[in-house]
Write an enzyme that holds these catalytic residues in place. Structure first.
Site, short mmCIF file in Angstrom:
data_model
loop_
_atom_site.label_atom_id
_atom_site.label_comp_id
_atom_site.label_asym_id
_atom_site.label_seq_id
_atom_site.Cartn_x
_atom_site.Cartn_y
_atom_site.Cartn_z
N HIS A 100 0.80 -1.22 0.05
CA HIS A 100 0.09 -0.07 -0.05
C HIS A 100 0.93 1.30 0.01
O HIS A 100 0.55 2.37 -0.63
CB HIS A 100 -0.83 0.00 1.24
CG HIS A 100 -1.94 1.08 1.20
ND1 HIS A 100 -3.02 1.31 0.43
CD2 HIS A 100 -1.91 2.29 2.09
CE1 HIS A 100 -3.63 2.27 0.71
NE2 HIS A 100 -3.07 3.02 1.49
N GLU A 141 2.06 1.93 -3.31
CA GLU A 141 1.05 2.29 -4.20
C GLU A 141 0.97 4.02 -4.18
O GLU A 141 0.39 4.46 -5.40
CB GLU A 141 -0.25 1.91 -3.65
CG GLU A 141 -1.72 1.64 -4.53
CD GLU A 141 -2.67 1.28 -3.87
OE1 GLU A 141 -3.55 1.95 -3.58
OE2 GLU A 141 -2.58 -0.07 -3.27
N HIS A 142 1.25 4.53 -3.19
CA HIS A 142 1.25 5.99 -3.03
C HIS A 142 2.68 6.53 -3.45
O HIS A 142 2.94 7.74 -3.68
CB HIS A 142 0.88 6.50 -1.88
CG HIS A 142 -0.43 6.07 -1.43
ND1 HIS A 142 -1.74 6.62 -1.85
CD2 HIS A 142 -0.90 4.93 -0.87
CE1 HIS A 142 -2.65 6.00 -1.70
NE2 HIS A 142 -2.29 4.86 -0.91
#
Length: 51
Positions: free
Chosen positions: A47, A50-51
């Site tokens: 996650h 992902e950013h």
């Protein structure tokens, strides 16, 4: 459009396309992994990437 794929000796694949009429760069990163592949110690890394 000319796309060139280069595989580096460490296994990383780099895909490039030269567009002489542009003065910008775009970058994308794809990783063959996700949160379902994480161990408890790695929880959240996919996650974060992902950013």
């Amino acid at each position: 459009m000319t796309v060139e794929c280069t595989r580096l000796k460490y296994g990383l694949t780099v895909v490039t396309e030269t567009m002489p009429h542009l003065e910008s760069v775009a970058l994308g990163v794809w990783i063959k992994s996700g949160s379902s592949n994480e161990t408890d110690n790695e929880h959240g890394i996919a996650h974060l990437l992902e950013h």
